[in-house]
Design a protein around this motif. Sequence first.
Motif, short mmCIF file in Angstrom:
data_model
loop_
_atom_site.label_atom_id
_atom_site.label_comp_id
_atom_site.label_asym_id
_atom_site.label_seq_id
_atom_site.Cartn_x
_atom_site.Cartn_y
_atom_site.Cartn_z
N ASP A 1 -7.47 3.64 -4.62
CA ASP A 1 -8.71 3.90 -3.88
C ASP A 1 -8.79 5.40 -3.67
N LYS B 1 -9.44 6.77 -0.09
CA LYS B 1 -8.35 6.64 0.87
C LYS B 1 -7.05 7.26 0.37
N ASN B 2 -7.07 7.82 -0.84
CA ASN B 2 -5.84 8.37 -1.44
C ASN B 2 -4.70 7.36 -1.36
N THR B 3 -5.01 6.15 -1.71
CA THR B 3 -4.06 5.05 -1.56
C THR B 3 -3.95 4.26 -2.86
N SER C 1 0.84 -1.19 0.00
CA SER C 1 0.00 0.00 0.00
C SER C 1 0.88 1.24 0.00
N ALA D 1 0.06 5.20 0.85
CA ALA D 1 -0.87 6.25 1.24
C ALA D 1 -0.28 7.61 0.87
N SER E 1 -0.62 11.87 0.65
CA SER E 1 -1.25 13.05 1.25
C SER E 1 -0.58 14.29 0.68
#
Length: 123
Positions: free
Chosen positions: A73, A76-78, A21, A23, A25
């Motif tokens: 996703d 989820k900004n993932t 994964s 993530a 931001s």
Amino acid sequence: QVQLVESGGGLVQAGGSLRLSCAASGRTFSRLTMGWFRQAPGKEREFVAAIRWSDSTTYYGDSVKGRFTISRDNAKNTVYLQMNSLKPEDTAVYYCAAIYDGFRLVPTGWTYWGQGTQVTVSS
């Protein structure tokens, strides 16, 4: 500015699966392409897969086609990298990366990088 944090690495036997994964931001993602690179000891950093955030267009390195799948996703900004049928030669540190308005098969030009996560495939 974009911050990337990888997770999901580990030790797996040959033929097994792992999901990484990444993530993200920071700034808006609509112009981003998110990608995965890997680097084994003594080797150059190698392109694995990428996905364009705007329309989910995907790109794969030849060595992982048919075995790895990249996806995202939005909520989820993932970004995920599903790795199946793993081989010992997949052993490397896997890095998440991001680039605005473009795509590169080489690490040069990718603006943002995560810290990396180790994937080890035992035979």
